[in-house]
Every structure is written in C-alpha cells, then in structure tokens.
Design an enzyme around this catalytic site. Structure first.
Site, PDB file in Angstrom:
ATOM      1  CG  ASP A  42      67.393  25.732  53.764  1.00 14.00           C
ATOM      2  OD1 ASP A  42      67.557  24.549  54.238  1.00 14.00           O
ATOM      3  OD2 ASP A  42      68.102  26.669  53.734  1.00 14.00           O
ATOM      4  NE  ARG A  44      69.938  24.424  55.576  1.00 14.22           N
ATOM      5  CZ  ARG A  44      70.675  25.405  56.030  1.00 14.22           C
ATOM      6  NH1 ARG A  44      71.849  25.493  56.722  1.00 14.22           N
ATOM      7  NH2 ARG A  44      70.078  26.874  55.381  1.00 14.22           N
ATOM      8  CB  CYS A  99      66.641  32.365  55.252  1.00 17.70           C
ATOM      9  SG  CYS A  99      65.909  32.417  53.761  1.00 17.70           S
TER      10      CYS A  99
END
Length: 210
Positions: A42, A44, A99
């Site tokens: 991810d 982020r 997630c």
C-alpha cells in the site's frame, strides 16, 4: 508525470545535500540497517516514513497484504540476505488497518491472481470465524483480521529454516508484529514478539522422543 518525479527528486537531493553534505556519501559507503521490515505494498504505508527512520536504517520487503508465503522466493531471498549478510537484529511484520488486500480476501468477488495470493487470509478468516463474529461491524472484522494476519506472519517468519539456522548459531534476532493506523498515523505493537529458542527443530525432536 515522469518529469515531475525527476524534478521532485532533484529538489529533494539538493535539499538533503544542503542540510547534510555527507548524507549520500555515507549511505553509498555502507548498508548496515538494524531492521528488516516486511510490510504491505500500500502506497500509504512507506516503511521508513511511518517508522521515522532514514533509508539506510531499514531493509524493506513489501507485498500485497504483507503475507508470509513459505514458497515466496522473493521474500525468502530478502529475509536470507537481511539475516545472513546484513546481520539485522530486528524483523518487523507490519500490517495496517483499512488494508485493501484484507478487504479483497473477504469479498465474494473475483480478483484474478490476487485470489491465489490472498488464500492465507481467507484461511485465517475461516479459522477465527467465531472470534471475528464478535466484532461489531464489517470494518472492525477486517481490521481484526489484519491483526491476525500480522500475528500469523510473525509465526511463519520464525518457522523458516533461515531463522531457525540463525538462532541455532546464536544470532540474537527478534521478530515483532506491528499494525499501522491510516487514520491516525500510529504504529501499535500487537504483543506477539518472538526471539531465539522458539519453534526450533530440537524442541520438536525432544518432544517426539519423550
């Protein structure tokens, strides 16, 4: 878009050099991180940023949903290099709330190859169905499943022959499980750390002989 990235890189490089003239010289000379980070792909959750570490302080492997597959040669190669060559002291398996991989694993929708990759999370969801059923809503269930995936990941890292051999030769390596909150930027310890002496082959041999 590419030109923008190159321009940003130039600005960052010049700023780093101005703030610390020997920064790149020092990084180029030696890679000696204390941490090996296994995290989610991810965008982020960049490891060194959320952990407040400089790039040279953490060796990183990332994949979808930070899953530990015993047949993942990419992960195993990185783990072996981190343990045997870099001599890391701390291994961190880090997941995060919200997630997308966990969400995909709990959806009744086709996701192509990702469905094969995410099978361990679906297996966890089946194994902990009663516990997950106590959560108040779907988001809470998925966040709890993300935590369970980290705990399982810590255990699976420790069971690899790479860690077993390192512990047998006396390496003081510890494996930890963390979860990151996208909404507050905080890392939380899941209290599932494992150190030398766990899951070693000799233990099972002794038990089998009794």
């Amino acid at each position: 878009m590419l030109n923008d990235i190159l321009a940003r890189n130039l600005a960052w490089s010049e700023q780093r050099h101005a703030e610390e003239p020997d920064y790149f010289t020092r990084l180029a000379a030696l890679q000696a991180p204390e941490f090996f980070w296994i995290g989610c792909s991810d965008s982020r959750v960049p490891a060194n940023v959320v952990a407040g570490l400089d790039p040279g302080e953490v060796f990183v492997h990332r994949n979808v949903a930070n899953i530990i597959h015993s047949s993942d040669m990419n992960l195993l190669s990185a783990l072996e290099f981190a343990v045997d060559a870099l001599k890391v002291r701390e291994i961190i398996v880090c997941g995060h709330y919200g997630c997308g991989g966990v969400r995909a694993a709990t959806e009744d929708l086709p996701h192509g190859l990702a469905d094969h990759w995410l099978e361990p999370i679906r297996r966890l969801a089946r194994g902990y169905a009663v516990d997950l059923g106590r959560e108040p809503d779907l988001e809470a269930k998925r966040d709890r499943l993300a935590e369970l995936n980290v705990v399982e990941g810590v255990r699976r890292v420790c069971e690899t022959p790479i860690l077993q051999k390192a512990w047998r030769r006396g390496a003081d390596i510890r494996v930890h499980g963390l979860i990151y909150g996208l909404k507050d930027g905080r890392l939380r310890d899941l209290d599932c750390s494992i150190g030398p002496g766990h899951f070693q082959a000799e233990t099972f041999e002794k038990e089998a002989a009794q």
